[in-house]
Design a protein around this motif. Structure first.
Motif, PDB file in Angstrom:
ATOM      1  N   ASP A 147      21.541  63.557  32.226  1.00 54.13           N
ATOM      2  CA  ASP A 147      21.187  64.788  34.228  1.00 54.13           C
ATOM      3  C   ASP A 147      22.080  65.505  33.638  1.00 54.13           C
ATOM      4  O   ASP A 147      21.486  67.320  33.586  1.00 54.13           O
ATOM      5  CB  ASP A 147      21.152  64.295  34.768  1.00 54.13           C
ATOM      6  N   PHE A 198      20.387  68.922  32.901  1.00 53.84           N
ATOM      7  CA  PHE A 198      20.498  70.173  34.297  1.00 53.84           C
ATOM      8  C   PHE A 198      21.452  71.286  33.903  1.00 53.84           C
ATOM      9  O   PHE A 198      20.956  72.669  34.358  1.00 53.84           O
ATOM     10  CB  PHE A 198      20.859  69.380  35.108  1.00 53.84           C
ATOM     11  N   ILE A 251      13.656  64.199  35.112  1.00 53.72           N
ATOM     12  CA  ILE A 251      13.851  64.220  33.329  1.00 53.72           C
ATOM     13  C   ILE A 251      13.753  63.422  32.509  1.00 53.72           C
ATOM     14  O   ILE A 251      13.450  62.253  31.777  1.00 53.72           O
ATOM     15  CB  ILE A 251      14.999  63.946  33.115  1.00 53.72           C
ATOM     16  N   TRP A 257      14.804  73.466  30.087  1.00 56.55           N
ATOM     17  CA  TRP A 257      13.697  73.444  30.757  1.00 56.55           C
ATOM     18  C   TRP A 257      13.035  72.792  30.358  1.00 56.55           C
ATOM     19  O   TRP A 257      11.652  71.972  30.732  1.00 56.55           O
ATOM     20  CB  TRP A 257      12.954  75.047  30.980  1.00 56.55           C
ATOM     21  N   ARG A 307      13.519  68.965  31.640  1.00 56.40           N
ATOM     22  CA  ARG A 307      12.955  68.799  32.842  1.00 56.40           C
ATOM     23  C   ARG A 307      12.182  69.324  33.986  1.00 56.40           C
ATOM     24  O   ARG A 307      11.697  70.909  33.430  1.00 56.40           O
ATOM     25  CB  ARG A 307      14.410  70.326  33.797  1.00 56.40           C
TER      26      ARG A 307
END
Length: 286
Positions: free
Chosen positions: A162, A166, A212, A274, A277
């Motif tokens: 993550d 992120f 994710i 992105w 994500r």
């Protein structure tokens, strides 16, 4: 419009978990779901701001800020009671939140009604998110990517993945997922965790987020596994650049409900990757 002197004098205060029902009441007042489960997460993991209604009837305005350190904070749940709408209260509250943030870059998801105000406060649109909702039909199968329930042993791997995707540390949010979500899944290929996703209860739906994944195929497999684990309609907010995932969701009965602007302030774009994500934990927390 300029705020009236009487409203301008009302103090903005920090909210606590004791304000949960008042926040839910304000959501309901504006025609939103009460979302008490989500409010509980936001008020404990983030910082709430509110203005008390001088009549003594709860809050006349509120918002929540979720911090990810000096690199980013997310603003969400900006609400003004109907009787005080279009009187400058939303601007006053947002100006307070922006001032409190100082030099910290900010992000938020803006509805068409809210976007003009946020643009006036220095936010710019960097992408869009499409909210989709529906009962998953399994009409178009997901790719055969191995997915299983996450275990306690997966947590550190999930946190590392993550952080990488992120772009910032959100340990304080991710570590709450096992208790907050009904289902938490990981995709594992060749012994490597290549994605994870949660489904958490929100009124009569399961919200899928965060999502994710290494690629769209992995994202589809995670969603299909979560859909099979529950019996509620699904809801999620997908970055519109993920056209393959959105098309597949619609083929499976999860259709578009709304489209909102993803906006940033004091930052050219959101950090992270992105491409991996696919959906936020909640649009209120980025």
């Amino acid at each position: 419009m300029p705020i009236s002197p009487s409203l301008a004098q009302l103090p903005v205060r920090r909210l606590t978990s004791d304000d949960l029902l008042a926040c839910a009441d304000l959501s309901e007042n504006r025609g939103w779901p009460r979302e008490e489960h989500k409010w509980g997460l936001l008020l404990t993991a983030g910082t709430g701001y509110g203005i008390d209604d001088p009549s003594g009837a709860g809050l006349l305005a509120c918002s929540v800020v979720t911090s990810y350190g000096p690199g980013l904070a997310a603003i969400g749940m900006v609400l003004v009671a109907e009787r005080y709408a279009r009187q400058g209260v939303g601007r006053r509250l947002m100006e307070h939140v922006v001032t409190e943030a100082g030099d910290t870059p900010l992000t938020l998801h803006a509805t068409p009604n809210g976007q003009p105000l946020y643009e006036q406060l220095g936010f710019t649109e960097t992408s869009r998110a499409e909210m989709v909702r529906g009962r998953f039909t399994f009409s178009t199968p997901a790719p055969a990517v191995p997915v299983r329930p996450a275990t306690a042993e997966d947590l550190q791997t999930i946190l590392r993945l993550d952080h990488e995707v992120f772009g910032l540390d959100r340990t304080h949010m991710i570590t709450r997922l096992p208790a907050f979500a009904d289902h938490l899944r990981v995709a594992v290929e060749d012994g490597e965790v290549t994605g994870f996703a949660a489904a958490w209860p929100n009124m009569d739906t399961h919200v899928v987020g965060p999502l994710i994944a290494r690629d769209p195929a992995t994202a589809q497999a995670l969603i299909a596994s979560l859909a099979a684990a529950g019996d509620r309609p699904l809801r999620t907010d997908v970055d519109v650049r993920h056209t393959a995932l959105l098309g597949w969701l619609k083929e499976n009965g999860v259709d578009s409900v709304a489209s909102n602007a993803v906006m940033v302030r004091s930052l050219p774009d959101l950090p992270g990757d992105w491409r991996r994500r696919f959906a936020p934990l909640t649009v209120a927390a980025g």
